[in-house]
Design an enzyme around this catalytic site. Structure first.
Site: not given
Ligand code: CAA
Length: 381
Positions: A125, A337, A341, A364
Site C-alpha cells: 500500500l 533502565q 549500563g 499499519e
C-alpha cells in the site's frame, strides 16, 4: 463475560509458547544482528497452522478463531518480533482480505497456498510519497482489455523479497481519487515488470526484509482484481482494521519479553547489599509494566473477540494498537533502565526489544493515525 481463554485457545497458546521458546527464540539474535529473514522457521510454522490461523480449513487455513491467532502471535513476538510480523502480514494483511473479498476461484488459487503456509504474502500500500495519507496513490493501473498495466513503486514492504503473492493497491481511475483505487493479487514470480528493489537498513525488526516493490509495465489479469474495481481503498482500510489487532499483539509480546527480562535481572543484580528488586523504585517500574501489559493484552483480546463475533472492531483495534504500542515502548525503555549500563549493551536482549518496540507505533498506521480513527468514532457518538 469471561476473561479466561477456552480449552482450545489455551492449547494453541501452549503450543505457540513451546515453539517460540524452543525454536524461535534461539534464532532471534541472529535474525537481528545479521538481518536474517527467518526462512528456516516457516515450514514448521506452516505445519503448526500458524500461517492461516483464522482461515477456514476448506481454504487451507487451520480454522481457528482470531483470539487464538492473537494469543499465538504474542508468544511468537515475545521470542522474536521479526518472526511475529512475518506471520502477522501473511495472516492479517494478505490471507484475511482474500477470505473477505475474494471469489471462490480466487480463494482456491491464492488463499489456499497462503493460508497453508506453502506460499508467503506481502501487502503493498505505502509508497515513497504515501504513508499515512494512503488514498494518495501514485502507482497507476491502466486497463487494457483483459489486463491492467501497473506502474509505480511501493515502499516498506514487509516480507517483500520472500513473498510469492503480493496484494497491490493502485490508482485505476485517478480522477475519482479515493474511489478510484483497485486492489490486485499479483504473482511475484510470474509477472514480468514486477521486481524487488532496495532492502531497508532498519532500527529494529531487522530480519523482516522490508523492501521496495517496483512495477514497470507489470501486466496483471483483470481476473486478479480483489473486491470491486475502484473499491480498493475499502479493501485496504478494512484489512488494516484487522492488521492493527495483530500489531497490538506483537507489541504486547515485545513488552512482555522486555518486562520478563527486567524482572529476572532485578532479582539477580545486586547493589547496596542486596538484589535491586528490593528497592521500591524498581518494584514500582515492574508493577507498572505488569499493569500496562495486562491492560494492553485485554484490549487486544477484546478487539479480536469482536472480530470473531462479527461485531464492528475498527475503533477497538485502533485503541488496542495505540495503547499496546505505546506500552511496548514505555516498558522497553524502563526495562533498559532497570538493567542500567547493561541494558545499553547488545549483550542483553532488552536492547533489541527497545529497538523492535518502536516500529509498532509506526506501521499499519502511526499512533497519530490511530487517534484520528478513534476521534472520528467518538465524535460520531
Ligand atoms: N473500513 C472500510 N472502509 C473504510 C474504512 C474502514 N476501516 N475507513 C475508511 N473507509 C472508507 C470510508 O467509508 C470512505 O468511503 P465512503 O465515502 O464510501 O464512505 C473511504 O474509505 C474514504 O475514507 P476517509 O475519507 O476516511 O479516507 P481518508 O483519506 O481521510 O483516510 C485514514 C483515512 C484513516 C487517514 C487512512 O488513510 C489511514 O488509515 N491511513 C493510514 C494508512 C496505514 O495504516 N498504512 C499502513 C501501511 S501498511 C504496513 O504498515 C504494512 C506492513 O508491511 C506491516
Amino acid at each position: 463475560m469471561n476473561f479466561e481463554l477456552n480449552h482450545h485457545q489455551k492449547m494453541i497458546r501452549d503450543m505457540a509458547r513451546s515453539f517460540a521458546q524452543n525454536e524461535v527464540k534461539p534464532l532471534a539474535t541472529r535474525v537481528d544482528r545479521e538481518h536474517h529473514f527467518p526462512v528456516e522457521l516457516l515450514p514448521h510454522m506452516a505445519e503448526l497452522g500458524f500461517m492461516g490461523m483464522f482461515i477456514p480449513e476448506e481454504w487451507g487455513g487451520s480454522g481457528g478463531d482470531v483470539v487464538s491467532y492473537i494469543v499465538a502471535l504474542e508468544e511468537i513476538s515475545a521470542a522474536c518480533a521479526t518472526t511475529g510480523v512475518v506471520m502477522s502480514v501473511n495472516n492479517s494483511l494478505v490471507s484475511d482480505p482474500i477470505l473477505k473479498f475474494g471469489t471462490d476461484e480466487q480463494k482456491d488459487k491464492w488463499l489456499k497456498p497462503l493460508a497453508s503456509g506453502e506460499k508467503l504474502g506481502c501487502f503493498c500500500l505505502s509508497e515513497p510519497g504515501t504513508g499515512s495519507d494512503a488514498a494518495n496513490q501514485a502507482t497507476k493501473a491502466e486497463r487494457k482489455g483483459d489486463v491492467y498495466i501497473l506502474n509505480g513503486t511501493k515502499n516498506w514492504i514487509t516480507n517483500g523479497p520472500f513473498a510469492d503473492t503480493a496484494l497491490i493497491f493502485a490508482m485505476s481511475e485517478p480522477e475519482k481519487g479515493v474511489k478510484g483505487i483497485t486492489a490486485f493479487l499479483v504473482d511475484a514470480h510470474r509477472t514480468p515488470g514486477y521486481s524487488v528493489g532496495a532492502i531497508e537498513d532498519k532500527l529494529g525488526i531487522c530480519g523482516s526484509a522490508t523492501c521496495q516493490i517496483i512495477l514497470e509495465n507489470a501486466e496483471v489479469p483483470a481476473a486478479n482484481v480483489l473486491g470491486e474495481e475502484n473499491g480498493g481503498f475499502k479493501v485496504a482500510m478494512s484489512t488494516l482494521d484487522g492488521g492493527r489487532i495483530g500489531i497490538a499483539a506483537q507489541a504486547v509480546g515485545i513488552a512482555r519479553a522486555a518486562y520478563e527480562a527486567a524482572r529476572e535481572y532485578s532479582k539477580e543484580r545486586t547493589a547496596f547489599g542486596g538484589p535491586i528488586s528490593q528497592f521500591q523504585a524498581i518494584q514500582f517500574y515492574l508493577a507498572d509494566m505488569a499493569t500496562r501489559i495486562d491492560a494492553a493484552r485485554l484490549m487486544t483480546l477484546r478487539a479480536a473477540h469482536r472480530k470473531d463475533h462479527r461485531r464492528p472492531y475498527g475503533t477497538e483495534a485502533a485503541m488496542a494498537k495505540v495503547f499496546a504500542s505505546e506500552t511496548a515502548n514505555w516498558v522497553a525503555t524502563k526495562a533498559v533502565q532497570v538493567h542500567g549500563g547493561n541494558g545499553y549493551s547488545r549483550e542483553y536482549p532488552v536492547e533489541r526489544h527497545f529497538r523492535d518496540a518502536k516500529i509498532t507505533e509506526i506501521y499499519e498506521g502511526t499512533s497519530e493515525i490511530q487517534r484520528v480513527v478513534i476521534a472520528r468514532s467518538v465524535l460520531q457518538d
